[in-house]
Design an enzyme around this catalytic site. Structure first.
Site, PDB file in Angstrom:
ATOM      1  N   ARG A 193       0.814  -1.218   0.000  1.00  0.00           N
ATOM      2  CA  ARG A 193       0.000   0.000   0.000  1.00  0.00           C
ATOM      3  C   ARG A 193       0.846   1.266   0.000  1.00  0.00           C
ATOM      4  O   ARG A 193       0.577   2.196  -0.756  1.00  0.00           O
ATOM      5  CB  ARG A 193      -0.969   0.002   1.189  1.00  0.00           C
ATOM      6  CG  ARG A 193      -2.040  -1.084   1.066  1.00  0.00           C
ATOM      7  CD  ARG A 193      -2.928  -1.142   2.286  1.00  0.00           C
ATOM      8  NE  ARG A 193      -2.115  -1.443   3.465  1.00  0.00           N
ATOM      9  CZ  ARG A 193      -2.487  -1.204   4.713  1.00  0.00           C
ATOM     10  NH1 ARG A 193      -3.645  -0.638   4.973  1.00  0.00           N
ATOM     11  NH2 ARG A 193      -1.697  -1.523   5.712  1.00  0.00           N
TER      12      ARG A 193
ATOM     13  N   ASN B 239      -6.142  -2.998   2.055  1.00  0.00           N
ATOM     14  CA  ASN B 239      -6.093  -4.443   2.242  1.00  0.00           C
ATOM     15  C   ASN B 239      -7.521  -4.971   2.280  1.00  0.00           C
ATOM     16  O   ASN B 239      -8.419  -4.310   2.784  1.00  0.00           O
ATOM     17  CB  ASN B 239      -5.397  -4.805   3.551  1.00  0.00           C
ATOM     18  CG  ASN B 239      -3.893  -4.662   3.472  1.00  0.00           C
ATOM     19  OD1 ASN B 239      -3.310  -4.618   2.394  1.00  0.00           O
ATOM     20  ND2 ASN B 239      -3.248  -4.579   4.627  1.00  0.00           N
TER      21      ASN B 239
END
Length: 92
Positions: free
Chosen positions: A22, A40
């Site tokens: 990320r 996620n």
């Protein structure tokens, strides 16, 4: 919205959580002048939306197939979506 802006949703599967996917995605998005978000997913995948100039979005889709060095991306699902006018890029 300008035809020079496109939007893609990607879901990366494999070893993609706990490998700085990320944060690296956020930095790559800034470098490619792409807005959107990344998060996620409970099933272990990572989902992201990329919106911006076609060359930037396509660069991000290509990046998602590799991910950061510690990732092992096994599959990426890519969906074309209508442009929403996102501003900035966030980690959710």
């Amino acid at each position: 919205m300008s035809a020079s802006v496109i939007r893609r949703r990607v879901v990366a599967h494999g070893r993609v959580q706990g490998v700085f996917f990320r944060d690296t995605c956020r930095r790559e998005a800034a470098r490619n002048q792409v807005s959107g978000w990344v998060r996620n997913v409970p099933d272990g995948s990572v989902e992201a939306v990329f919106e911006g100039p076609p060359e930037g979005v396509e660069a991000m889709v290509a990046w998602a197939h590799e991910g950061p060095p510690a990732a092992k991306v096994e599959r990426v699902d890519v969906t074309e979506e209508p442009v929403e006018g996102n501003d900035g890029f966030r980690i959710s």
